[in-house]
Design an enzyme around this catalytic site. Structure first.
Site, mmCIF file in Angstrom:
data_model
loop_
_atom_site.group_PDB
_atom_site.id
_atom_site.type_symbol
_atom_site.label_atom_id
_atom_site.label_comp_id
_atom_site.label_asym_id
_atom_site.label_seq_id
_atom_site.Cartn_x
_atom_site.Cartn_y
_atom_site.Cartn_z
ATOM 1 N N ASP A 57 1.660 0.073 -1.446
ATOM 2 C CA ASP A 57 2.839 -0.712 -1.066
ATOM 3 C C ASP A 57 2.448 -2.076 -0.511
ATOM 4 O O ASP A 57 1.320 -2.293 -0.065
ATOM 5 C CB ASP A 57 3.631 0.013 0.031
ATOM 6 C CG ASP A 57 4.296 1.281 -0.466
ATOM 7 O OD1 ASP A 57 4.061 1.667 -1.624
ATOM 8 O OD2 ASP A 57 5.052 1.894 0.321
ATOM 9 N N HIS A 204 -1.649 1.228 1.152
ATOM 10 C CA HIS A 204 -1.159 -0.159 1.123
ATOM 11 C C HIS A 204 -2.246 -1.064 0.579
ATOM 12 O O HIS A 204 -3.386 -1.012 1.073
ATOM 13 C CB HIS A 204 -0.738 -0.600 2.533
ATOM 14 C CG HIS A 204 0.432 0.181 3.056
ATOM 15 N ND1 HIS A 204 0.302 1.464 3.544
ATOM 16 C CD2 HIS A 204 1.748 -0.112 3.115
ATOM 17 C CE1 HIS A 204 1.499 1.913 3.897
ATOM 18 N NE2 HIS A 204 2.402 0.981 3.656
HETATM 19 ZN ZN LIG Z 1 6.268 -1.418 2.845
#
Ligand SMILES: [Zn+2]
Length: 251
Positions: A57, A204
């Site tokens: 992400d 991430h």
């Molecule tokens: Zn996020």
């Protein structure tokens, strides 16, 4: 005596309230069952195949996403990137590369607000604007989205649906918390100790001043490959879904 009874009352109150503070999975389990059974939200995909979906992400980011892409390529691993629209505008070439190398692009909003704190029309704008930006970049619109922070409720599900998007969260046992920079070992252990068929791992590709995600992946990728897993996009993972009991019954 009064002091003691007050203390006792306090302790009883705390013991009643405490479980609800820490019991995130059970607090949400009813909601999860409801949305999972309707097929509105996906946390993981039961499958007999040894496949895992890595998801990243908050990118794209010039350096960290590029490094991760190089590593994925080296291990012939496919992943899904839930990108932020305004970052796609800054680094379209990285998203093009992700797409060309067989990774999946998902929608992670345009400016990363909490969807629980903004109204419906803003949610719709965040999603559609990002769909357009991604379409302009790779010539295809995503079919998956992940709301920032993973927050969900009925209206978020519905706004996703009306934008043609399925909501993807992550396996509760595969939340690496890499955004907190917990240390490479913790990220590695979280994934390796809990790895199951059909897992969706949350990571991430953009964490400010941290290379922990990359360093952990350097260990995770070869080890899971050694155990026989392959790394697929979320859409591929969905295609491997084992028929559920209710599906068998209905047919
Ligand atoms: Zn996020």
């Amino acid at each position: 005596m009064k002091k003691y009874s007050l203390l006792l009352l306090f302790l009883i109150t705390v013991s009643i309230l405490a479980p609800s503070v820490n019991a995130t999975p059970s607090t949400f389990s009813k909601k999860r069952d409801y949305y999972e059974q309707r097929g509105d939200i996906v946390w993981e995909v039961p499958t007999p195949k040894k496949v895992i979906a890595l998801t990243f992400d908050d990118g794209p980011h010039q350096e960290s996403t590029t490094k991760i892409l190089d590593l994925l390529k080296k291990h012939n691993a496919k992943a899904t990137f839930f990108v932020v629209g305004n970052r796609v505008e800054k680094h379209p070439e990285i998203v093009k590369r992700q797409f060309e190398e067989g990774h999946e692009i998902g929608n992670h909003s345009y400016s990363h607000p909490s969807f629980e704190r903004i109204n419906g029309s803003l949610i719709a704008t965040e999603l559609t604007k990002t769909q357009e930006v991604i379409y302009k970049t790779i010539g295809e619109k995503p079919t998956l989205f992940r709301p920032p922070g993973g927050s969900y409720n009925e209206s978020i599900v519905q706004f996703g649906k009306s934008s043609g998007l399925l909501m993807i969260l992550w396996s509760w046992h595969q939340d690496t918390l890499d955004w907190k920079k917990p240390g490479v070992d913790k990220i590695v252990n979280k994934v390796l100790k809990n790895a199951h068929n059909g897992d969706i791992v949350l990571m991430h590709d953009f964490v400010l001043n941290s290379s922990q995600t990359y360093d952990a992946l350097e260990i995770i990728l070869p080890e899971l490959k050694k155990r026989g897993y392959s790394f697929v996009t979320v859409s591929e993972l969905l295609s491997f879904r084992q028929q559920t009991k209710s599906y068998i019954k209905a047919n």
